[in-house]
Design a protein around this motif. Structure first.
Motif, short mmCIF file in Angstrom:
data_model
loop_
_atom_site.label_atom_id
_atom_site.label_comp_id
_atom_site.label_asym_id
_atom_site.label_seq_id
_atom_site.Cartn_x
_atom_site.Cartn_y
_atom_site.Cartn_z
N LYS A 4 0.85 -1.08 0.14
CA LYS A 4 0.04 -0.09 -0.08
C LYS A 4 0.93 1.30 -0.08
O LYS A 4 0.52 2.21 -0.75
N GLU A 8 1.25 4.03 -2.99
CA GLU A 8 0.97 5.70 -2.91
C GLU A 8 2.24 6.30 -3.25
O GLU A 8 2.18 7.46 -3.78
N LYS A 11 2.17 6.78 -7.24
CA LYS A 11 1.26 7.54 -7.79
C LYS A 11 1.97 8.91 -8.49
O LYS A 11 1.23 9.43 -9.12
#
Length: 82
Positions: A4, A8, A11
């Motif tokens: 996760k 992030e 991105k």
């Protein structure tokens, strides 16, 4: 880093470009494909050969990987030709 956390971070990056600092302390954005000089023999690549990086990826351990001929190699085996 967790998956996760990596998602992030990714991105804000692109597999088609990389930022480098030149010998003159200038920040440059380089787009794929770009040329690299191979510093040591690895896989099918020979020392002193020039290759084209088609993508830039990141491992779960936050190590930069260059994609050359559809194979992944750690960035430390190469010098970027600007």
């Amino acid at each position: 880093m967790t998956k996760k956390g990596l998602a992030e971070l990714l991105k804000y990056s692109s597999p088609q470009e990389i930022y480098v600092i030149t010998h003159y302390n200038v920040l440059k954005r380089i787009f794929c494909p770009f040329q690299v000089l191979i510093l040591q023999e690895i896989g099918e690549l020979q020392k002193g050969q020039v290759a084209f990086v088609t993508e830039v990826k990141v491992t779960l351990g936050i190590k930069t990987v260059f994609i050359i001929n559809n194979e992944a190699y750690y960035y430390s085996y190469f010098d970027i030709i600007i």
